[in-house]
Design an enzyme around this catalytic site. Structure first.
Site, PDB file in Angstrom:
ATOM      1  N   ASP A  87      -4.060   3.825   2.769  1.00 49.24           N
ATOM      2  CA  ASP A  87      -5.495   3.549   2.954  1.00 49.24           C
ATOM      3  C   ASP A  87      -5.759   2.088   3.341  1.00 49.24           C
ATOM      4  O   ASP A  87      -6.909   1.659   3.431  1.00 49.24           O
ATOM      5  CB  ASP A  87      -6.305   3.935   1.705  1.00 49.24           C
ATOM      6  CG  ASP A  87      -5.977   3.072   0.495  1.00 49.24           C
ATOM      7  OD1 ASP A  87      -5.058   2.215   0.596  1.00 49.24           O
ATOM      8  OD2 ASP A  87      -6.610   3.241  -0.560  1.00 49.24           O
ATOM      9  N   ASP A 124       0.863  -1.192   0.000  1.00 52.73           N
ATOM     10  CA  ASP A 124       0.000   0.000   0.000  1.00 52.73           C
ATOM     11  C   ASP A 124       0.896   1.238   0.000  1.00 52.73           C
ATOM     12  O   ASP A 124       1.703   1.419   0.906  1.00 52.73           O
ATOM     13  CB  ASP A 124      -0.870  -0.055   1.268  1.00 52.73           C
ATOM     14  CG  ASP A 124      -1.668   1.219   1.457  1.00 52.73           C
ATOM     15  OD1 ASP A 124      -1.853   1.959   0.481  1.00 52.73           O
ATOM     16  OD2 ASP A 124      -2.106   1.459   2.608  1.00 52.73           O
ATOM     17  N   GLU A 137      -8.536 -20.373 -17.064  1.00 53.36           N
ATOM     18  CA  GLU A 137      -8.773 -20.905 -15.716  1.00 53.36           C
ATOM     19  C   GLU A 137      -9.791 -22.024 -15.849  1.00 53.36           C
ATOM     20  O   GLU A 137     -10.916 -21.801 -16.276  1.00 53.36           O
ATOM     21  CB  GLU A 137      -9.319 -19.836 -14.770  1.00 53.36           C
ATOM     22  CG  GLU A 137      -9.350 -20.337 -13.336  1.00 53.36           C
ATOM     23  CD  GLU A 137     -10.456 -19.751 -12.485  1.00 53.36           C
ATOM     24  OE1 GLU A 137     -11.410 -19.169 -13.024  1.00 53.36           O
ATOM     25  OE2 GLU A 137     -10.373 -19.919 -11.264  1.00 53.36           O
ATOM     26  N   HIS A 177      -4.967 -17.154  -5.107  1.00 54.17           N
ATOM     27  CA  HIS A 177      -5.823 -16.362  -4.223  1.00 54.17           C
ATOM     28  C   HIS A 177      -7.131 -17.087  -3.862  1.00 54.17           C
ATOM     29  O   HIS A 177      -7.945 -16.533  -3.139  1.00 54.17           O
ATOM     30  CB  HIS A 177      -6.154 -15.038  -4.919  1.00 54.17           C
ATOM     31  CG  HIS A 177      -6.882 -15.275  -6.207  1.00 54.17           C
ATOM     32  ND1 HIS A 177      -6.265 -15.829  -7.319  1.00 54.17           N
ATOM     33  CD2 HIS A 177      -8.173 -15.093  -6.547  1.00 54.17           C
ATOM     34  CE1 HIS A 177      -7.169 -15.970  -8.270  1.00 54.17           C
ATOM     35  NE2 HIS A 177      -8.329 -15.528  -7.844  1.00 54.17           N
ATOM     36  N   ASP A 201      -1.798  -1.215  -3.806  1.00 56.18           N
ATOM     37  CA  ASP A 201      -2.111  -0.443  -5.017  1.00 56.18           C
ATOM     38  C   ASP A 201      -0.984  -0.551  -6.039  1.00 56.18           C
ATOM     39  O   ASP A 201       0.067  -1.163  -5.768  1.00 56.18           O
ATOM     40  CB  ASP A 201      -2.415   1.018  -4.656  1.00 56.18           C
ATOM     41  CG  ASP A 201      -1.366   1.597  -3.719  1.00 56.18           C
ATOM     42  OD1 ASP A 201      -0.179   1.364  -3.969  1.00 56.18           O
ATOM     43  OD2 ASP A 201      -1.737   2.241  -2.720  1.00 56.18           O
TER      44      ASP A 201
END
Ligand code: NOJ
Length: 581
Positions: free
Chosen positions: A56, A52, A285, A352, A60
Site C-alpha cells: 500500500d 512495506d 524529548e 525524523h 508497516d
C-alpha cells in the site's frame, strides 16, 4: 613517514556479529551508575518508511518483522519506533486517536506482539513513543470534550470561554497562522494547540488525565516494552492563567513553554505509578533551556526520568550557511562536561524532525559521502551518552531535496509555507531553506536495493524514494566490505566491546583546530584517542598536542593512516580510533 595499513576486523568476523557476542571487555563491573540503557545503541525506525509488506506504499509492522535479522546484524541493542498507534495522521502518528490500538496502515496488535517477541528473542529491547502533550482531535476524549461545556471530558483539554475575551496570544509551532488558540463555535470557546490544530493539548493539571496516561503506559509496559520516549514532554505543564508573554518570545519557545510549574510533580508521580514498577527507561524529548533544567529531569537522585535529549546539537547548522566545527565541538563539549558527574544524555545527529545527517553535518557529494557518513557514525558511537542511530544513516542516505511545495507531505512544511506566504516572506529563499532543512528529507523510504522504489514497496511509496537508491542501498553495501553499512556494524561492535566508549571520561584536544575534532575517552587506565576530520581537505594533527597512542587503529574509515615525525595526516573525513598507551 609510516603508512599504517590495517583494515580493522576481517569482514568474516563481523558478519557473525550478534548482540549476544558483545560481551564488553575491560572494566566490566563496578562502574557507578552502570545501567543497560546507558550501554545500549538505539536504532530509530520511522515505521512509515522502513518496509512495506502489503504494497500500500506505507511501511508497516510486518515489514519491520521481515527485517529483524537485518536489524540484529547492525549490532544495535534497542529499537525505537515513532508512534504506531491509531491516528488520522495529521502529523504522521504524533496525533493519536486511540492509545491502545495499532494504526491500521501499520498492522494489528498481533503484529505488534510478534514484533516485540522477535526483537526480544534477538536480545533487542523496544522503546515506545508516548505522545501525551496532546492527542488527536479525533480521540474520543476530545470528541467528548468539545461536545458541551459540561461534558465530563471538558477538563481534559485547555478551553478558554469566548465571553472572557480573546485569550492572550500563544504561538503554535505548526499552525498556518502561527496561532495556538483555535476558536470552536460549537461551545463558543477556544482550545489550545501548541502544535497543529488537530493536536489539542491535554490538560495535565487534571489528575484524571494523568491517570489515563499512566494506565496507558502500564498497558504497554505489561506487554513488555522496555522504554518510553516522552514526546514534547517539557511542554505538558502550563500556567493555566495563560498570562501575556513578552514580545518576541516565540524565538525562545522552550524557555516560555517548557518546564512549567507542575512538571516535576507529574514526573515524580509517573515514576511512582509506572516507571518504578517495571524495568523500563524513559527519555524525555527536550531538556528545558539550561543544564539545570536538564539535570532536574534526569539526575538519578530525583526519581524522575533516566535520559534527556537536548536540541542544542540540532540547532547547529540549521541554516544554508552551514556550521563551524568550533560551534559543534563547543556544544558537545559543554554538554558532556555538564553531565560528566551525574545525569545521562542521548547522542544523535539526526531523527525524523531534521535533515539527513550526512547532508547536514557531513558532505553528501559522491566523492565524500561515504567517508563523511562513516566519520559521523564514529562520532555518535564514540561519545558519552546513549547513541541514537536513525534508519538509513548506516548507509549514508542523503537529503532528497524537494523543489516545489507540492512535493512535501509534512504538515510543518506545508503550514510553514502558508504562514511564510501570508507574512510576505521571500518565498524563493523559503523554498531553498526548506529544501535543505525539511523533515521530509529524513523520512524518505529506506533504500534496500536498486530496484524500482528501492525494494521498499511494490506499490506507490507515500513519499518518493531518493533516486540515489541506485547507488546507495543495503544490497550493494552488504557486498562491499568497506561499505558504510559494514563500517557501522564494526563501530557498533567496538562500542559494545569497550566500556570506556560508554562510561569513560571525555577530554577535548586541539580545541581551536578548524578541521579536526580530537578527543580521548578513558576509563580506569584504558582508552582511545578519537580523531575525526570534519573537512574535505587533508588535515594535520600535531603529535606534540596528542597523548601517546598505539599505531594500530581500533577502527579506521580509510585503509591506512599517515603518521610522520610531527603529525598525523588525516584524509578528507577520515575517522580513526587509536588505543591510548
Ligand atoms: C516532536 C516529534 O518528534 C515531532 O515529529 C512531532 O511533530 C512533534 N513532537 C509533535 O508531536
Amino acid at each position: 613517514m609510516r603508512i599504517l595499513n590495517w583494515l580493522l576486523l576481517p569482514i568474516g568476523l563481523m558478519a557473525g556479529c550478534q548482540n549476544q557476542e558483545a560481551a564488553p571487555t575491560g572494566a566490566a563491573k563496578g562502574i557507578p551508575g552502570q545501567a543497560w540503557w546507558k550501554e545500549g545503541i538505539i536504532y530509530q525506525i520511522y515505521p512509515r518508511s522502513f518496509k512495506d509488506s502489503d504494497g500500500d506504499g506505507v511501511g508497516d509492522l510486518r515489514g519491520i518483522i521481515e527485517k529483524l535479522d537485518y536489524i540484529e546484524r547492525l549490532g544495535v541493542t534497542m529499537v525505537w519506533l515513532n508512534p504506531i498507534y491509531a491516528s488520522p495522521n495529521a502529523d504522521n502518528g504524533y496525533d493519536i486517536s486511540d492509545y491502545r490500538a495499532i494504526m491500521q496502515e501499520f498492522g494489528s496488535m498481533e503484529d505488534f506482539d510478534e514484533l516485540l517477541a522477535g526483537l526480544h528473542s534477538r536480545g533487542i529491547r523496544f522503546v515506545m513513543d508516548v505522545v501525551v502533550n496532546h492527542s488527536s482531535d479525533e480521540h474520543e476524549w476530545f470528541v467528548q470534550s468539545r461536545s458541551s461545556r459540561d461534558n465530563p471530558y471538558r477538563d481534559y483539554y485547555h478551553w478558554w470561554p469566548a465571553e472572557k475575551g480573546k485569550p492572550n496570544y500563544r504561538y503554535s509551532l505548526f499552525d498556518p497562522k502561527g496561532e495556538a488558540w483555535k476558536y470552536d463555535s460549537l461551545t463558543d470557546a477556544y482550545y489550545l494547540h501548541y502544535f497543529a490544530q488537530k493536536q489539542p493539548d491535554l490538560k495535565w493539571e487534571n489528575p484524571k488525565v494523568r491517570q489515563e496516561v499512566y494506565d496507558i503506559m502500564k498497558f504497554w509496559a505489561e506487554k513488555g516494552v522496555d522504554g518510553f520516549r516522552l514526546d514534547a514532554f517539557q511542554y505538558v505543564s502550563k500556567d493555566t492563567t495563560f498570562p501575556k508573554l513578552p514580545e518576541g518570545y516565540e524565538k525562545e519557545v522552550i524557555k516560555y513553554y517548557g518546564m512549567g510549574p507542575g512538571l516535576h510533580g507529574y514526573l515524580k508521580e509517573m515514576n511512582r505509578e509506572v516507571l518504578s514498577q517495571y524495568d523500563v527507561f524513559v527519555v524525555s524529548e527536550g531538556a528545558g533551556s539550561s543544564f539545570e533544567d536538564a539535570h532536574s529531569l534526569v539526575d538519578a537522585d530525583r526519581n524522575e526520568l533516566q535520559m534527556a535529549y537536548h536540541f542544542e546539537g540540532m540547532d547547529v547548522g540549521n541554516s544554508l550557511d552551514g556550521y563551524t566545527l568550533a560551534e559543534f565541538k563547543s556544544v558537545y563539549s559543554r554538554w558532556d562536561s555538564a553531565f560528566a558527574k551525574k545525569g545521562w544524555l542521548s547522542i544523535f545527529l539526526a531523527n525524523h524532525d531534521v535533515p539527513r545527517m550526512v547532508s547536514k553535518f557531513g558532505d553528501d557529494r559522491p566523492a565524500y559521502r561515504a567517508a563523511s557518513s562513516k566519520m559521523l557514525n564514529t562520532f555518535i558511537l564514540s561519545m558519552r551518552g546513549t547513541p541514537y542511530c536513525y534508519y538509513g544513516d548506516e548507509l549514508g542516505m542523503t537529503n532528497i531535496g524537494f523543489d516545489s511545495i507540492q512535493q512535501y507531505q509534512d504538515i510543518a512544511a506545508r503550514n510553514g509555507y502558508q504562514k511564510a506566504l501570508s507574512e510576505g516572506r521571500d518565498m524563493e529563499q523559503f523554498l531553498k531553506e526548506l529544501k535543505f532543512l525539511s523533515r521530509d528529507n529524513g523520512r524518505t523510504p529506506m533504500q534496500w536495493d536498486s530496484s524500482r522504489h528501492a525494494g521498499f514497496t511494490t506499490g506507490t511509496p507515500w513519499l518518493p524514494v531518493n533516486e540515489n537508491h541506485a547507488q546507495i542501498n543495503v544490497a550493494a553495501q552488504e557486498e562491499s566490505p568497506n561499505s558504510c553499512l559494514n563500517y557501522f556494524r564494526q563501530m557498533a561492535q567496538l562500542r559494545k566491546s569497550h566500556l570506556f566508549l560508554t562510561y569513560g571520561d571525555y577530554q577535548l584536544l586541539l580545541p581551536a583546530d578548524e578541521q579536526v575534532y580530537a578527543y580521548t575517552r578513558t576509563l580506569e587506565g584504558e582508552g582511545a584517542l578519537v580523531l575525526l576530520n570534519f573537512s574535505a581537505a587533508e588535515a594535520a594533527a600535531p603529535l606534540d598536542k596528542l597523548p601517546g597512542f598505539e599505531e594500530r587503529p581500533l577502527i579506521n574509515n580509510y585503509p591506512g593512516l599517515q603518521v610522520d615525525a610531527s603529525f598525523i595526516t588525516l584524509k578528507p573525513y577520515q575517522a580513526v580510533l587509536l588505543p591510548l598507551k
